[in-house]
Write a protein that holds these residues in place. Structure first.
Motif, short mmCIF file in Angstrom:
data_model
loop_
_atom_site.label_atom_id
_atom_site.label_comp_id
_atom_site.label_asym_id
_atom_site.label_seq_id
_atom_site.Cartn_x
_atom_site.Cartn_y
_atom_site.Cartn_z
N ASP A 208 0.84 -1.20 0.00
CA ASP A 208 0.00 0.00 0.00
C ASP A 208 0.88 1.26 0.00
O ASP A 208 0.54 2.26 -0.63
CB ASP A 208 -0.90 0.00 1.24
N SER A 237 -0.20 1.51 -3.90
CA SER A 237 -1.51 2.14 -4.09
C SER A 237 -1.63 3.50 -3.43
O SER A 237 -2.35 4.38 -3.92
CB SER A 237 -2.61 1.20 -3.57
N ARG A 277 -7.77 5.93 3.09
CA ARG A 277 -8.44 4.79 2.49
C ARG A 277 -9.70 4.49 3.28
O ARG A 277 -9.64 4.35 4.52
CB ARG A 277 -7.52 3.57 2.45
#
Length: 405
Positions: A208, A237, A277
């Motif tokens: 991530d 990400s 997120r």
């Protein structure tokens, strides 16, 4: 224009401080060479003179030790400019010997201690037999140790999986994976092909966040631009973040910051970003190297500046090359939930890990320093000697989970 004027001012400061700095450097270099020369003489006596090997082996051994000693400064200076093939061979010889020297010296010292006990107790009364036996045992131990250390250093990095509970981490970020690489040291003996292998290994973890915590290079941008290009292929990400280490500042810290930014990484120079997120947020902050201010005052490491205006109540991950930056964090009174550091290499070559604590509060792994949790990375590459005896190269995968009451 502003950057240009800053560069002129920096050059002017360096010129004014030049003579004194050069003198101090020469005195320090002279002391180091004198110490190294004495230790090489000790090795020559123990391995070749005391055993009184038949002619010409003893004399050849002493000559070899002299040449290996000379190779250390010669190899270090050979790295200036664009090295030729002969210079590269000299560099490799220098680096290999520098690491082997430490292993060999440790083995000789241990052999001397054991030999002294054997001689004193009368187990081996023949001095010549004892001297030759020690030399042979030292060789039998050192050669395979160096080969093992070379294969380990050049091999695939070990992925360390670490779970870190974090207070205030929202459910949306539970299980967030931060993959850290550090102390890559692309330079004389680590090239772009090796770095691409590291990048592929990192991307395969599907992180991530990727954290690159300094000492990326051993060389200037002009020499290593193509070698570090694989960094542009890093994928995460929520972002790929980078902070400088001390070695960047030996080869133009600001230039390396600009080059890394050009490759698409987010450079955190005493600054932060907020990632999110599923409604949960995390502050990712970074500071310059602990000692950067000694080289470029404007780049002094300042955790309080890095976290200025950061949202309250949001967990903080701080990237800081040296573990002892946690002391700056405590001094500045800022809140950091997890600091990611490197610098120590875990000691790299036995027995140097036992000396790390003279400078750093921790050698490797997860620890608490001045109330700050710090993960100290063993390093993905290596500095200087292409050897790792003890601590293997590392890629860290840190999984963040909400702390339970």
């Amino acid at each position: 224009m502003a950057e240009s004027s800053q560069g002129v001012e920096q050059e002017s400061r360096q010129r004014r401080a030049g003579p004194g700095r050069v003198l101090r450097w020469l005195m320090s270099l002279g002391g180091i060479l004198a110490l190294m020369g004495g230790l090489h003489a000790y090795l020559a006596v123990r391995l070749f003179v005391s055993p009184a090997w038949p002619s010409p082996w003893g004399a050849l051994g002493v000559v070899l030790m002299v040449l290996l000693f000379v190779s250390i400064p010669a190899g270090l200076f050979a790295g200036r400019g664009e090295p030729s093939t002969a210079q590269r061979v000299l560099q490799w010889t220098s680096f290999l010997w520098l690491g082997s020297f430490g292993i060999l010296l440790s083995a000789v010292v241990v052999a001397d201690v054991v030999g002294a006990v054997l001689g004193w107790t009368g187990v081996v009364p023949d001095a010549l037999l004892l001297a030759r036996g020690k030399a042979l045992v030292v060789g039998a131990v050192t050669v395979p140790a160096v080969l093992y250390a070379f294969v380990t250093a050049r091999g695939r990095a070990t992925v360390e999986h670490v779970t870190v509970p974090m207070t205030g981490l929202g459910p949306g970020l539970a299980g967030l994976r931060v993959v850290q690489i550090s102390d890559v040291h692309v330079g004389p003996t680590l090239d772009g092909r090796w770095l691409r292998r590291v990048v592929e290994q990192v991307n395969a973890l599907k992180p991530d966040i990727i954290a690159v915590t300094g000492d990326l290079v051993d060389g200037h941008v002009e020499a290593l631009r193509e070698e570090v290009h694989p960094l542009a292929e890093l994928r995460a990400s929520l972002g790929v973040f980078y902070v400088t280490g001390n070695h960047e500042y030996y080869h133009g810290g600001p230039a390396w910051e600009a080059e890394v930014a050009r490759l698409g990484l987010t450079v955190l120079r005493n600054s932060h970003r907020v990632v999110e997120r599923d409604g949960a947020r995390l502050v990712v902050a970074g500071v310059t190297d602990h000692d950067a201010g000694h080289i470029i005052p404007e780049h002094a490491s300042r955790p309080s500046v890095a976290l200025a205006n950061a949202p309250e109540g949001v967990p903080v991950v701080l990237l800081a090359h040296q573990p002892r930056s946690a002391l700056h964090v405590a001094r500045d009174g800022v809140r950091v939930d997890l600091q990611l550091s490197g610098h120590t290499h875990g000691g790299q070559v036995f027995p140097f890990m036992f000396f790390i604590k003279l400078q750093q509060p921790v050698v490797q792994g997860l620890a608490t320093i001045a109330g700050v949790r710090v993960y100290t990375h063993r390093g993905t590459g290596y500095w200087g000697p292409p050897l790792r005896l003890g601590p293997s190269p590392e890629i860290a995968e840190l999984t963040l989970v909400p702390a339970t009451a």
